[in-house]
Design an enzyme around this catalytic site. Sequence first.
Site, mmCIF file in Angstrom:
data_model
loop_
_atom_site.group_PDB
_atom_site.id
_atom_site.type_symbol
_atom_site.label_atom_id
_atom_site.label_comp_id
_atom_site.label_asym_id
_atom_site.label_seq_id
_atom_site.Cartn_x
_atom_site.Cartn_y
_atom_site.Cartn_z
ATOM 1 N N GLU A 1 -4.215 0.697 0.392
ATOM 2 C CA GLU A 1 -3.713 1.668 -0.581
ATOM 3 C C GLU A 1 -2.862 1.016 -1.678
ATOM 4 O OE1 GLU A 1 -2.072 4.921 1.705
ATOM 5 O OE2 GLU A 1 -4.081 5.507 2.354
ATOM 6 N N GLU B 1 -10.528 5.101 6.051
ATOM 7 C CA GLU B 1 -9.375 5.777 6.658
ATOM 8 C C GLU B 1 -9.314 7.244 6.305
ATOM 9 O OE1 GLU B 1 -5.397 3.971 6.304
ATOM 10 O OE2 GLU B 1 -4.586 6.016 6.386
#
Length: 606
Positions: free
Chosen positions: A229, A322
């Site tokens: 991220e 994810e």
Amino acid sequence: MKYAVPKRSALAVLATATTLVGIGAAVVATASTSVAATTASVWLTTPDRNNLLRQQANVVFDGGGSGSTITVNPATTYQSMVGFGASLTDSAAWNIFNSPQRSSIMNSLFGSGGIGLSWLRQPIGASDYSRNFYTYDDGSADPTLSRFSIAHDNAYILPLVTQARSLNPKLSVMATPWSAPAWMKTNNQLIGGSLSDSNIGVYSDYLVKFVQAYQAAGVPIPYLSVQNEPNFSPPGYPGMLMSAGQQVSIINTLAPKLRAAGLTTKILGYDHNWDDTSYPQTVNNGAGSNVAGSAWHCYGGNPGGQSVVRNAQPSKDIFFTECSGTESANTFADTLWWQGRNLAIGTTRNWARTVTTWNMALNAQQGPVIGSCTNCTGVVTVDGGSVTYNAEYYVLGHLSKFVQPGAVRVDSTGFGQGGIENVAFRNPDGSVALVAINTGGTQSFRVAANGSSFGYTLPAGSMATFTWPGGTSGNPPAGRTGAISGLGGKCLDVTNGSTTNGNLPQMWSCSSGPNQTWTLGTDGTVRALGKCLDLKDSSTADGATVQLWDCFGGPNQRWTYTSGRDLINVASGKCLDVRNNSTADGAQLQSWACTGAANQKWTAPA
């Protein structure tokens, strides 16, 4: 109602699954005559938990059925699948390792008697789901990485990863860092900051050392991303911002170091949400052949973002890596519905080669967790000797129990929210799996395949997997048989004589052995050792991979041998090409726009 909540925010993001299929993704063609299946097997999960991946009575291909029709066409192919799974985070591994039910849990997750998970995404160092914060080289600056050690993982993480690989030898592992060691960063802390540009080289060395250490421990790492991220700086747990430009620099530094170390690990860029399609395209363009594609999360946007990138850059892979579920008023039913349509169906219909949730196991307090989501759910809840298999387990199981690594997604009629949303796959053995979720009320529908059909009624909010045998009838087609020679007088060769799906053929000194004996079939296939020369994912891009695969007669397995001695793939219209004009033994093959050059000329058997 909340279905998937970003671990970064208290706001739910309700992603809308799409059924986008990339333009030019595949070419419809008639495959060789299929064996007509007489029955299909059915496994069902219902939101009331009365059926939990429970096998139902077989259904008969009797030409019947009513309602909307899902037509499955195994001759039209898209991406090949790598696997389905979650993450043995520090917390998840701790929970399972210390449970008296460890053996049962692991068998249920990875064993053939369970759901046979085939994919792990492993943090490199601590994440928010850790018992404490750590990297593999903490302390003062250590530019030679003299302190590097994965000793932390030896206690309970690596034992579980190796056990998972023992239970399912087809399991693949990806690794992802949440933060570089603090001394490499702009703020000298694990939380916040960014990687100092001056430390790009040593950070790349750090990642190489991790891959080497895990491989030495018996866990190869075929896939790696360089930052989890990168657009988010978490305030309470390790992370670091990373611009697309810096990520390009890291990847272009890391890739040569991996190769120099003799490692074949592929690098995936991005590793963040569906709502930013610019970042992954920038990385794909800037890193070129050093990056295999992009990785994606569910906490913003919708699965169609994956197709935006895939359609713009068709030579780059898509991995979904994810998504965490969260507690709600009706957690099991809500998660089954949301993850069923967005992950099992939405990601795969938008080119994902993996489907990954987040924590493999959390405790009754949804932890251990530091500085992050306190109501996120795992695949399994472990409370001492008590074990609960959550909706994530069944969503993944409807895929992983029936869709093998190396399977290809095939065409099936798509329906939007309120219908029978679905995705279909053809396994390496030719069998077909159709995964469906009913996102409307109880409804009947029809499945058509192989010239027949069956009917089924699926309860509201329920998920089902249908499987039936496939393959082709009769003996392989007749044709001209012998060696195929090309550039430098070398012969087209089945590398190591391997019949594993995905084996990459090569050029080698001619030997007249069986691995250099090819049949140009009357159906257009080019066959050796029972496998077909196959254009991976029906790609139309220059440089697309040519591999060996189970024969099914699709357009990406059919080739036209011209009077000009070209071998042209039917799906792409491009020529079989020796990479880099190499005349060395071991030279690789690719698909490329036809140029008339010597590296595209072939002498086929008479």
